[in-house]
Design a protein around this motif. Sequence first.
Motif, PDB file in Angstrom:
ATOM      1  N   PRO A  57       0.881  -1.120  -0.131  1.00  0.00           N
ATOM      2  CA  PRO A  57       0.356  -0.103  -0.360  1.00  0.00           C
ATOM      3  C   PRO A  57       0.707   1.207   0.004  1.00  0.00           C
TER       4      PRO A  57
ATOM      5  N   ALA B 195      -9.893  -1.931   3.284  1.00  0.00           N
ATOM      6  CA  ALA B 195     -10.502  -2.861   4.603  1.00  0.00           C
ATOM      7  C   ALA B 195     -11.500  -3.256   5.202  1.00  0.00           C
TER       8      ALA B 195
ATOM      9  N   GLU C 107       0.360  -8.262   3.645  1.00  0.00           N
ATOM     10  CA  GLU C 107       0.868  -6.659   3.792  1.00  0.00           C
ATOM     11  C   GLU C 107       2.379  -6.346   3.852  1.00  0.00           C
TER      12      GLU C 107
ATOM     13  N   ARG D  85      -7.537   3.119   2.111  1.00  0.00           N
ATOM     14  CA  ARG D  85      -7.331   1.502   2.492  1.00  0.00           C
ATOM     15  C   ARG D  85      -8.136   1.173   3.902  1.00  0.00           C
ATOM     16  N   ARG D  86      -9.248   2.192   4.002  1.00  0.00           N
ATOM     17  CA  ARG D  86     -10.335   1.906   5.436  1.00  0.00           C
ATOM     18  C   ARG D  86     -11.704   1.300   3.671  1.00  0.00           C
TER      19      ARG D  86
ATOM     20  N   MET E 162      -8.475  -5.414  11.594  1.00  0.00           N
ATOM     21  CA  MET E 162      -7.690  -6.563  10.487  1.00  0.00           C
ATOM     22  C   MET E 162      -6.213  -7.321  10.917  1.00  0.00           C
TER      23      MET E 162
ATOM     24  N   LEU F 114      -2.883  -1.368   6.679  1.00  0.00           N
ATOM     25  CA  LEU F 114      -4.555  -2.066   6.825  1.00  0.00           C
ATOM     26  C   LEU F 114      -4.018  -2.655   7.967  1.00  0.00           C
TER      27      LEU F 114
ATOM     28  N   THR G 216      -4.413  -9.994   8.611  1.00  0.00           N
ATOM     29  CA  THR G 216      -2.942  -9.393   8.193  1.00  0.00           C
ATOM     30  C   THR G 216      -1.574  -9.989   8.638  1.00  0.00           C
TER      31      THR G 216
END
Length: 392
Positions: free
Chosen positions: A171, A190, A202, A186-187, A225, A219, A229
């Motif tokens: 990202p 997610a 990520e 990003r939100r 998350m 994220l 992740t």
Amino acid sequence: MSRGFQLAERFSGVTTSPVRDILAVVNRGDVISFAGGIPDGSLFALDDFRAAFDHVLSTQGRRALQYASTQGEPELLEQVAARMARQLPTTPDQVQVTSGSQEGIFLVGQALLDPGDVVLVEQPTYLAAVQAFSLAGARLVAVASDDHGMLPDALDAAIAAHRPRFVYLIPTFQNPTGRSMPAARRREVADVLLRTGVPLLEDDPYGELRFEGEAAAPLAALPGMGAQTVLLNSASKVMAPGVRIGWLRAEGPVLRAVEVAKQAVGLQSAVTDQLAVARYLATCDLDAHIARVVDVYRERRDAMASGLASRLPAGAEVTRPEGGMFLWARLGGGADTAVTLPAAVDAGVAYVPGWPFFAAEPDRSTMRLSYVTNAPDVIERGLDRLAGALGW
């Protein structure tokens, strides 16, 4: 009669890294290389590392030269967890040390992927991740992306269509484009992942190399998350790539699976390097070092971005990233940067053609250029050579 060695089926169609191939050529002779994301060695904190290694070998020499645990040395796990906890709560038992973040990508692929599984990736994406996931037998599906990264609606549709094992994203200052995903995007991404339950890998090796703009948290740090992740990080881009120390943060069974995969690959990361990096983090000011490096890289980004903008042919496009190591140019007009690369190398300059970064439908008019290795005056000379070789 011996039939000789027969390669495993998973190697069919998996090629070597074009970046490694190019570096093998351009490291010979007077070639200005924009090809690899290679930090400028003159910026390494050599005295600090010498002191760290001296301390380790003089006070813990036998331990440093011995076998050790697969997860990582306790001192390094503690230092890494404390640094990651600046953005999301992290404990040492949530960290796995790797031999660079590239090994982390490979290990996650081994732990999570069965042949035929789908991984969703940006378009374009990091070519060595394509290589690692392909060796695990995965099928990569490119998701439509714009200047702010993967499109949430396209991600939602791709998840419904392909039932992926996980999504792979870079990202912040993405390799190869240099683009960054803003906080709002990003939100949105997610939200899609949380609603569908699809895990995220990520990759964040460049996030601390910010020149301008507003920083956005990984994220993994967004509500909900962290448990979904695997977050990859590395000492390579902010300290020194030669120590080959990276790490990942994860929660739950994936951590144990990655540890088992690492046992099979190499038992452990180098103990001497782990202890030296831990000592460096405990006794030196890494933030101050990064600030010095960022000032230099910012000037070089400016030199390459402005130099390209003044030389590129009409209709061509080039990114101007807020940080990281790479610019991404799109020439358009039917250009093929793989075809023109030999002429560029003959003229004394190198870049990476863009096509290997695409999981599907490559734009062959694209190229990746790194600005971090060379001083502004060398960048200018290299751009002159590039413009001459490509007829700009």
